[in-house]
Design an enzyme around this catalytic site. Structure first.
Site, PDB file in Angstrom:
ATOM      1  N   LYS A   1      12.393   1.048   6.997  1.00  0.00           N
ATOM      2  CA  LYS A   1      11.556  -0.073   6.567  1.00  0.00           C
ATOM      3  C   LYS A   1      11.984  -0.514   5.168  1.00  0.00           C
ATOM      4  O   LYS A   1      11.744   0.186   4.190  1.00  0.00           O
ATOM      5  CB  LYS A   1      10.071   0.296   6.545  1.00  0.00           C
ATOM      6  CG  LYS A   1       9.210  -0.966   6.392  1.00  0.00           C
ATOM      7  CD  LYS A   1       7.843  -0.726   5.805  1.00  0.00           C
ATOM      8  CE  LYS A   1       7.800  -0.861   4.318  1.00  0.00           C
ATOM      9  NZ  LYS A   1       8.006  -2.227   3.790  1.00  0.00           N
TER      10      LYS A   1
ATOM     11  N   GLU B   1      12.207   9.719  -4.301  1.00  0.00           N
ATOM     12  CA  GLU B   1      12.926   9.251  -5.498  1.00  0.00           C
ATOM     13  C   GLU B   1      12.025   8.206  -6.139  1.00  0.00           C
ATOM     14  O   GLU B   1      11.852   7.105  -5.593  1.00  0.00           O
ATOM     15  CB  GLU B   1      14.269   8.619  -5.103  1.00  0.00           C
ATOM     16  CG  GLU B   1      15.237   9.582  -4.446  1.00  0.00           C
ATOM     17  CD  GLU B   1      15.879  10.565  -5.413  1.00  0.00           C
ATOM     18  OE1 GLU B   1      15.644  10.456  -6.638  1.00  0.00           O
ATOM     19  OE2 GLU B   1      16.602  11.446  -4.935  1.00  0.00           O
TER      20      GLU B   1
HETATM   21  P1  NAP Z   1       6.911   0.538  -4.075  1.00  0.00           P
HETATM   22  O1  NAP Z   1       5.911  -0.502  -4.297  1.00  0.00           O
HETATM   23  O2  NAP Z   1       6.510   1.957  -4.213  1.00  0.00           O
HETATM   24  O3  NAP Z   1       7.497   0.287  -2.604  1.00  0.00           O
HETATM   25  C1  NAP Z   1       8.596   1.013  -2.087  1.00  0.00           C
HETATM   26  C2  NAP Z   1       8.573   0.905  -0.576  1.00  0.00           C
HETATM   27  O4  NAP Z   1       7.431   1.564  -0.041  1.00  0.00           O
HETATM   28  C3  NAP Z   1       8.504  -0.514  -0.047  1.00  0.00           C
HETATM   29  O5  NAP Z   1       9.246  -0.578   1.144  1.00  0.00           O
HETATM   30  C4  NAP Z   1       7.021  -0.665   0.212  1.00  0.00           C
HETATM   31  O6  NAP Z   1       6.731  -1.680   1.129  1.00  0.00           O
HETATM   32  C5  NAP Z   1       6.689   0.683   0.789  1.00  0.00           C
HETATM   33  N1  NAP Z   1       5.277   1.072   0.710  1.00  0.00           N
HETATM   34  C6  NAP Z   1       4.292   0.555  -0.048  1.00  0.00           C
HETATM   35  N2  NAP Z   1       3.143   1.232   0.162  1.00  0.00           N
HETATM   36  C7  NAP Z   1       3.416   2.193   1.063  1.00  0.00           C
HETATM   37  C8  NAP Z   1       2.649   3.251   1.671  1.00  0.00           C
HETATM   38  N3  NAP Z   1       1.352   3.450   1.377  1.00  0.00           N
HETATM   39  N4  NAP Z   1       3.260   4.070   2.555  1.00  0.00           N
HETATM   40  C9  NAP Z   1       4.571   3.920   2.841  1.00  0.00           C
HETATM   41  N5  NAP Z   1       5.340   2.950   2.307  1.00  0.00           N
HETATM   42  C10 NAP Z   1       4.774   2.105   1.414  1.00  0.00           C
HETATM   43  O7  NAP Z   1       8.177   0.344  -5.033  1.00  0.00           O
HETATM   44  P2  NAP Z   1       8.906  -1.022  -5.356  1.00  0.00           P
HETATM   45  O8  NAP Z   1       7.952  -1.835  -6.150  1.00  0.00           O
HETATM   46  O9  NAP Z   1       9.477  -1.592  -4.121  1.00  0.00           O
HETATM   47  O10 NAP Z   1      10.143  -0.504  -6.234  1.00  0.00           O
HETATM   48  C11 NAP Z   1      10.087  -0.236  -7.601  1.00  0.00           C
HETATM   49  C12 NAP Z   1       9.901   1.255  -7.865  1.00  0.00           C
HETATM   50  O11 NAP Z   1      10.927   2.006  -7.245  1.00  0.00           O
HETATM   51  C13 NAP Z   1       9.989   1.606  -9.326  1.00  0.00           C
HETATM   52  O12 NAP Z   1       8.951   2.476  -9.679  1.00  0.00           O
HETATM   53  C14 NAP Z   1      11.318   2.329  -9.442  1.00  0.00           C
HETATM   54  O13 NAP Z   1      11.426   3.221 -10.504  1.00  0.00           O
HETATM   55  C15 NAP Z   1      11.410   3.012  -8.141  1.00  0.00           C
HETATM   56  N6  NAP Z   1      12.808   3.351  -7.854  1.00  0.00           N
HETATM   57  C16 NAP Z   1      13.195   4.666  -7.859  1.00  0.00           C
HETATM   58  C17 NAP Z   1      14.527   5.006  -7.632  1.00  0.00           C
HETATM   59  C18 NAP Z   1      14.988   6.443  -7.617  1.00  0.00           C
HETATM   60  O14 NAP Z   1      16.047   6.707  -7.081  1.00  0.00           O
HETATM   61  N7  NAP Z   1      14.258   7.371  -8.188  1.00  0.00           N
HETATM   62  C19 NAP Z   1      15.449   4.010  -7.366  1.00  0.00           C
HETATM   63  C20 NAP Z   1      15.023   2.695  -7.384  1.00  0.00           C
HETATM   64  C21 NAP Z   1      13.691   2.379  -7.605  1.00  0.00           C
HETATM   65  P3  NAP Z   1       6.269  -3.140   0.582  1.00  0.00           P
HETATM   66  O15 NAP Z   1       7.399  -3.670  -0.219  1.00  0.00           O
HETATM   67  O16 NAP Z   1       6.056  -3.874   1.842  1.00  0.00           O
HETATM   68  O17 NAP Z   1       5.030  -2.914  -0.237  1.00  0.00           O
END
Ligand code: NAP
Ligand code: MG
Length: 502
Positions: free
Chosen positions: A198, A272
């Protein structure tokens, strides 16, 4: 006399010339083919540089998840994939890599229109994905090798099997939509798993090219499945009874929810998550050399990169010099249309991310930090008036207690903090709930390495930062659980079994 600056094509003409194969789609990939989604809702895809809605995808529902997980389950239980040798599966990985490279330009342009990553960045996505696939393919002989271990007592021996863990749910964020999914897909496939993926809601289209490359490589039906939809759909996928393992990259709050669900279900999970990393500038650092890697290591992808060091810790003796270098370097980066190859900084990926970043900028002003460049929303012309642009910003005189010094901003905002001695610098760097990245700048390599050893984090760069596909990458504390990349990243998709015999 200097030559006139070349005219920049405006946003409309750049976009009018694009012919992207995927814009408005109504299908998902399930059981080996693109098939109409069962969910009737639609999610828009917005160009963050212009605010224009240029695409849309199905908002999948529980039936879409059932179909995709069902196909993955069937492929896992009764298909040929897990029964092949890893070496045979590696052959598919190599073909997928070629197929991705053949689609590189469409991947890049679609990705840039989805999340505003400058094309100079997104044009590297296909090559990087191919390189990840080739790296994991190279591990096949180790998976296929016989592993027989004698009992230390001498009573017999054990045959160690590395079985695939099963059906994996792979969930990625929007900042690097290709890389952060392929880093899960490649080891899962090599291990013999089936997957349901997803992508994040802002970036659901670019990954379709990867799925096309998978299909073109002849991967058996049902091994790879793709659904699109909201976080609610991600939650349903995580909890689905047919899923054996979850691999997630995204924010810490969502990671906590997934960990809680996985804990209840006793399902292995790799997380991650976010970060708030520091670059320690040692007193002997070469600031010119640091300037040449500054954007890549501290503001990559317009600050929307998890491991970048958004806190720069400068020695009091050189504080003004460091602030001047950081300010000049960031101010020199061109912020323009992300489709323009000369653009260094693009927009924030979404309007909600823009609002979040602007709140942090406002908090920094209110709490007494001093903006040395940027510090407000950017006003661009040429069709970009409605884009989600924040000026690349540097704040000096940032006290460690400020929100911008403690929380992940995920936008083009750097803080420069002052330290007195190295112990103070290490304490400042470790004064965070996160533990993902970090950097040490210094000419004396041994001294820099000794400081890196004291940083409580999963990765630290010395005078540069890059992820190495063969070395583990992961976060400590609030930055995650488990690792990706390297043999360690492969083992997350394996389930070990020991067969003892005399
Ligand atoms: P996010 O809001 O946590 O969403 C990540 C993914 O999870 C999206 O596909 C999202 O879908 C989905 N999601 C949301 N709620 C969920 C739930 N309750 N259960 C399962 N899946 C769910 O993160 P983002 O805003 O896309 O990305 C930014 C974040 O990613 C930042 O905090 C960044 O630091 C982190 N990041 C970490 C790494 C690493 O390797 N450590 C790398 C890159 C980014 P939707 O988009 O449809 O809400
Ligand atoms: Mg989100």
């Amino acid at each position: 006399m200097s030559a006139p600056a070349p005219a920049t094509p405006d946003a409309l003409s750049l976009r009018a010339g694009l012919e992207l194969p995927y814009t408005h789609v109504d299908d998902v990939f399930s059981g080996g083919r693109w098939t109409p989604a069962q969910g009737t809702g639609r999610n828009p895809v917005t160009d963050p540089a212009t605010g224009e809605i240029w695409g849309s995808v199905p908002d999948g529902n529980a039936e879409d998840i059932d179909a995709a997980v069902g196909a993955a389950r069937q492929a896992f239980e009764s298909g040929p994939w897990r029964r092949m040798s890893a070496t045979d599966r590696a052959g598919y990985l190599l073909r997928i890599a070629e197929g991705i490279e053949a689609r590189a330009e469409q991947i890049a342009l679609t990705n840039t229109r989805e999340n505003g990553s400058p094309v100079a960045e997104s044009r590297g996505a296909a090559a990087n994905a191919a390189s990840i696939l080739r790296y994991f393919a190279s591990l096949a002989p180790r998976l296929d090798a016989e592993d027989v271990r004698p009992f230390p007592s001498g009573v017999g021996e054990s045959v160690v099997r590395r079985d695939p863990v099963g059906v994996c749910a792979l969930i990625a964020p929007w900042n690097f939509p290709i890389n952060l999914m392929v880093i899960k897909l490649a080891p899962a496939l090599l291990a013999g798993c089936s997957v349901v993926m997803k992508p994040a809601s802002p970036t659901p289209l670019s990954f379709r090219f990867i799925v096309d490359a998978v299909a073109a490589a002849g991967v058996p039906d049902g091994v790879v499945n793709l659904v699109t939809g909201s976080g609610r759909l991600g939650d349903a996928l995580v909890r689905h009874p047919g899923v054996d393992k979850v691999a997630f990259t995204g924010s810490t709050p969502v990671g906590r929810k997934i960990a809680a669900a996985a804990g209840e279900l006793l399902r292995p999970v790799t997380l991650e998550l976010g970060g708030k990393s520091s670059a320690i500038v040692l007193p002997d650092a070469d600031l010119e050399a640091m300037s040449s890697v500054l954007v890549r290591s501290c503001m990559r992808n317009t600050g929307q990169t998890c491991y970048i060091s958004t806190r720069i810790l400068a020695p009091a003796s050189r504080y003004d010099e460091v602030v001047d270098m950081v300010t000049a370097t960031i101010a020199a980066g061109r912020q323009e249309d992300p489709l323009d190859p000369d653009t260094v900084f693009g927009p924030c990926a979404t309007s909600s991310q823009f609002n979040t970043v602007m709140e942090y900028v406002a908090s920094a002003h209110a709490e007494g930090a001093r903006a040395t460049t940027g510090g407000r929303a950017a006003q661009l012309g040429g069709g970009l008036e409605d884009g989600f642009f924040v000026e690349p910003t540097v704040f000096a005189d940032v006290a460690p207690s400020l929100r911008i010094a403690r929380e992940e901003i995920f936008g083009p905002v750097l803080s420069v903090l002052r330290y007195d001695d190295v112990d103070d610098a290490v304490a400042l760097a470790n004064n965070t709930r996160f533990g993902l990245g970090g950097l040490v700048f210094g000419e004396d390599q041994d001294a820099a390495l000794a400081v890196a050893d004291r940083i409580d984090s999963g990765s630290v760069g010395l005078n540069f930062f890059a992820s190495n596909h063969s070395a583990p990458f992961g976060g400590r504390h609030d930055s995650g659980l488990g690792t990706e990349y390297g043999e360690e990243g492969l083992s997350a998709y394996l389930s070990y079994k020991s067969i003892h015999r005399r």
